[in-house]
Design a protein around this motif. Structure first.
Motif, PDB file in Angstrom:
ATOM      1  N   ALA A 105       0.847  -1.191   0.000  1.00 27.12           N
ATOM      2  CA  ALA A 105       0.000   0.000   0.000  1.00 27.12           C
ATOM      3  C   ALA A 105       0.878   1.235   0.000  1.00 27.12           C
ATOM      4  CB  ALA A 105      -0.902   0.004   1.235  1.00 27.12           C
ATOM      5  N   VAL A 106       0.304   2.328  -0.473  1.00 29.72           N
ATOM      6  CA  VAL A 106       0.979   3.616  -0.419  1.00 29.72           C
ATOM      7  C   VAL A 106       0.330   4.396   0.718  1.00 29.72           C
ATOM      8  CG1 VAL A 106       1.440   5.771  -1.630  1.00 29.72           C
ATOM      9  CG2 VAL A 106       1.512   3.603  -2.870  1.00 29.72           C
ATOM     10  N   ILE A 107       1.140   4.766   1.710  1.00 32.08           N
ATOM     11  CA  ILE A 107       0.624   5.496   2.866  1.00 32.08           C
ATOM     12  C   ILE A 107       0.453   6.969   2.511  1.00 32.08           C
ATOM     13  CG2 ILE A 107       1.083   6.103   5.267  1.00 32.08           C
ATOM     14  CD1 ILE A 107       0.986   3.176   5.261  1.00 32.08           C
ATOM     15  N   ALA A 108       1.431   7.528   1.812  1.00 28.64           N
ATOM     16  CA  ALA A 108       1.376   8.942   1.427  1.00 28.64           C
ATOM     17  C   ALA A 108       2.131   9.127   0.114  1.00 28.64           C
ATOM     18  CB  ALA A 108       1.990   9.814   2.518  1.00 28.64           C
ATOM     19  N   GLU A 109       1.531   9.869  -0.799  1.00 38.49           N
ATOM     20  CA  GLU A 109       2.187  10.148  -2.077  1.00 38.49           C
ATOM     21  C   GLU A 109       3.350  11.130  -1.891  1.00 38.49           C
ATOM     22  OE1 GLU A 109       1.865   8.972  -5.149  1.00 38.49           O
ATOM     23  OE2 GLU A 109       0.287   7.569  -4.599  1.00 38.49           O
ATOM     24  N   ASN A 110       3.137  12.126  -1.076  1.00 40.94           N
ATOM     25  CA  ASN A 110       4.147  13.150  -0.812  1.00 40.94           C
ATOM     26  C   ASN A 110       4.278  13.331   0.691  1.00 40.94           C
ATOM     27  OD1 ASN A 110       4.732  14.038  -3.547  1.00 40.94           O
ATOM     28  ND2 ASN A 110       2.617  14.741  -3.547  1.00 40.94           N
ATOM     29  N   VAL A 111       5.466  13.622   1.130  1.00 41.89           N
ATOM     30  CA  VAL A 111       5.692  13.865   2.558  1.00 41.89           C
ATOM     31  C   VAL A 111       6.483  15.154   2.719  1.00 41.89           C
ATOM     32  CG1 VAL A 111       5.635  11.432   3.204  1.00 41.89           C
ATOM     33  CG2 VAL A 111       7.808  12.476   2.588  1.00 41.89           C
ATOM     34  N   ASN A 112       6.359  15.753   3.878  1.00 38.94           N
ATOM     35  CA  ASN A 112       7.139  16.949   4.202  1.00 38.94           C
ATOM     36  C   ASN A 112       8.409  16.526   4.924  1.00 38.94           C
ATOM     37  OD1 ASN A 112       5.291  18.821   3.160  1.00 38.94           O
ATOM     38  ND2 ASN A 112       4.062  18.713   5.028  1.00 38.94           N
ATOM     39  N   TYR A 168      14.426   1.516   4.539  1.00 42.13           N
ATOM     40  CA  TYR A 168      13.247   0.862   5.090  1.00 42.13           C
ATOM     41  C   TYR A 168      13.321   0.899   6.613  1.00 42.13           C
ATOM     42  CZ  TYR A 168      12.438  -0.958   0.419  1.00 42.13           C
ATOM     43  OH  TYR A 168      12.216  -1.061  -0.914  1.00 42.13           O
ATOM     44  N   VAL A 169      12.175   1.148   7.250  1.00 47.16           N
ATOM     45  CA  VAL A 169      12.065   1.079   8.707  1.00 47.16           C
ATOM     46  C   VAL A 169      10.879   0.189   9.048  1.00 47.16           C
ATOM     47  CG1 VAL A 169      13.124   3.338   9.120  1.00 47.16           C
ATOM     48  CG2 VAL A 169      10.642   3.170   8.888  1.00 47.16           C
ATOM     49  N   THR A 170      10.908  -0.413  10.211  1.00 49.85           N
ATOM     50  CA  THR A 170       9.812  -1.262  10.648  1.00 49.85           C
ATOM     51  C   THR A 170       8.534  -0.437  10.774  1.00 49.85           C
ATOM     52  OG1 THR A 170      11.371  -2.636  11.856  1.00 49.85           O
ATOM     53  CG2 THR A 170       9.061  -2.845  12.472  1.00 49.85           C
ATOM     54  N   ALA A 171       7.435  -0.965  10.246  1.00 52.77           N
ATOM     55  CA  ALA A 171       6.150  -0.268  10.310  1.00 52.77           C
ATOM     56  C   ALA A 171       5.646  -0.226  11.747  1.00 52.77           C
ATOM     57  CB  ALA A 171       5.134  -0.952   9.412  1.00 52.77           C
ATOM     58  N   PHE A 172       5.037   0.892  12.116  1.00 51.22           N
ATOM     59  CA  PHE A 172       4.525   1.113  13.466  1.00 51.22           C
ATOM     60  C   PHE A 172       3.470   0.057  13.799  1.00 51.22           C
ATOM     61  CE2 PHE A 172       1.921   3.656  16.517  1.00 51.22           C
ATOM     62  CZ  PHE A 172       2.890   3.770  17.491  1.00 51.22           C
ATOM     63  N   HIS A 173       3.677  -0.675  14.878  1.00 49.31           N
ATOM     64  CA  HIS A 173       2.781  -1.736  15.371  1.00 49.31           C
ATOM     65  C   HIS A 173       2.634  -2.914  14.396  1.00 49.31           C
ATOM     66  CE1 HIS A 173       1.681   0.294  19.009  1.00 49.31           C
ATOM     67  NE2 HIS A 173       1.140   1.329  18.365  1.00 49.31           N
ATOM     68  N   LYS A 174       3.483  -2.997  13.382  1.00 50.97           N
ATOM     69  CA  LYS A 174       3.436  -4.120  12.433  1.00 50.97           C
ATOM     70  C   LYS A 174       4.868  -4.519  12.074  1.00 50.97           C
ATOM     71  CE  LYS A 174      -1.039  -3.578  10.534  1.00 50.97           C
ATOM     72  NZ  LYS A 174      -1.829  -4.712  10.272  1.00 50.97           N
ATOM     73  N   GLU A 181       6.177  -7.061  11.052  1.00 51.99           N
ATOM     74  CA  GLU A 181       6.343  -7.900   9.862  1.00 51.99           C
ATOM     75  C   GLU A 181       6.355  -7.065   8.581  1.00 51.99           C
ATOM     76  OE1 GLU A 181       1.896  -7.575  10.542  1.00 51.99           O
ATOM     77  OE2 GLU A 181       3.667  -7.776  11.807  1.00 51.99           O
ATOM     78  N   ASN A 182       6.003  -5.772   8.689  1.00 49.73           N
ATOM     79  CA  ASN A 182       5.970  -4.873   7.536  1.00 49.73           C
ATOM     80  C   ASN A 182       7.047  -3.806   7.659  1.00 49.73           C
ATOM     81  OD1 ASN A 182       3.740  -6.252   6.577  1.00 49.73           O
ATOM     82  ND2 ASN A 182       2.284  -4.838   7.467  1.00 49.73           N
ATOM     83  N   ALA A 183       7.316  -3.143   6.548  1.00 52.31           N
ATOM     84  CA  ALA A 183       8.317  -2.069   6.543  1.00 52.31           C
ATOM     85  C   ALA A 183       7.772  -0.882   5.758  1.00 52.31           C
ATOM     86  CB  ALA A 183       9.610  -2.556   5.905  1.00 52.31           C
ATOM     87  N   TRP A 184       8.232   0.291   6.118  1.00 52.88           N
ATOM     88  CA  TRP A 184       7.916   1.514   5.386  1.00 52.88           C
ATOM     89  C   TRP A 184       9.193   2.001   4.718  1.00 52.88           C
ATOM     90  CZ3 TRP A 184       5.338   4.211  10.145  1.00 52.88           C
ATOM     91  CH2 TRP A 184       4.045   3.712  10.304  1.00 52.88           C
ATOM     92  N   MET A 185       9.071   2.483   3.501  1.00 45.87           N
ATOM     93  CA  MET A 185      10.201   3.117   2.836  1.00 45.87           C
ATOM     94  C   MET A 185      10.114   4.604   3.158  1.00 45.87           C
ATOM     95  SD  MET A 185      11.388   2.959  -1.140  1.00 45.87           S
ATOM     96  CE  MET A 185      10.140   4.045  -1.797  1.00 45.87           C
TER      97      MET A 185
END
Length: 124
Positions: free
Chosen positions: A21-28, A73-79, A81-85
């Motif tokens: 999934a895409v959490i956010a298209e753009n970030v600050n 990549y960092v470990t996803a908050f409360h998950k 088993e998942n990672a966030w880029m």
């Protein structure tokens, strides 16, 4: 990776992530001035790990020799088993003792800082 004079012949990568999934298209991103504080704190933490006795007058010199904006990549908050880029600043800090005319006196300290929240990213 297998590379010959003719170029890359074979490449494999284990542990690649699959986009779910895409959490956010753009970030600050934080202003670079706000990234300097956690960088300084990591350098100071590195100094504390040396364990220099109070009576020891050895001086250490720290120089940021590289600063690059990239992603990791960092470990996803409360998950776990998942990672966030996430976007991140990657620094190399060179520590030398005294004048460091000798390469054995040099230490490279890598530091990665999340560019969105200033959190330190610890290598796994």
């Amino acid at each position: 990776m297998i590379v010959t004079d003719d170029g890359v012949k074979s490449f494999s990568w284990k542990g690649m992530c699959e986009e779910v999934a895409v959490i956010a298209e753009n970030v600050n991103l934080l202003p670079f001035d706000d990234i300097q504080k956690p960088l300084f704190e990591q350098i100071f933490y590195s100094y504390l790990n040396i364990g220099q006795p109070a009576e020891d007058t050895t001086k250490f010199d720290y120089k940021v020799t590289s600063a690059k904006l990239g992603y990791t990549y960092v470990t996803a908050f409360h998950k776990p088993e998942n990672a966030w880029m996430v976007p991140a600043w990657f620094f190399q800090v060179m520590r030398s003792e005294g004048q460091a005319e000798n390469m054995k006196d040099l230490v490279i300290i890598p530091v990665a800082i999340n560019a969105m929240d200033g959190g330190v990213i610890v290598a796994q």
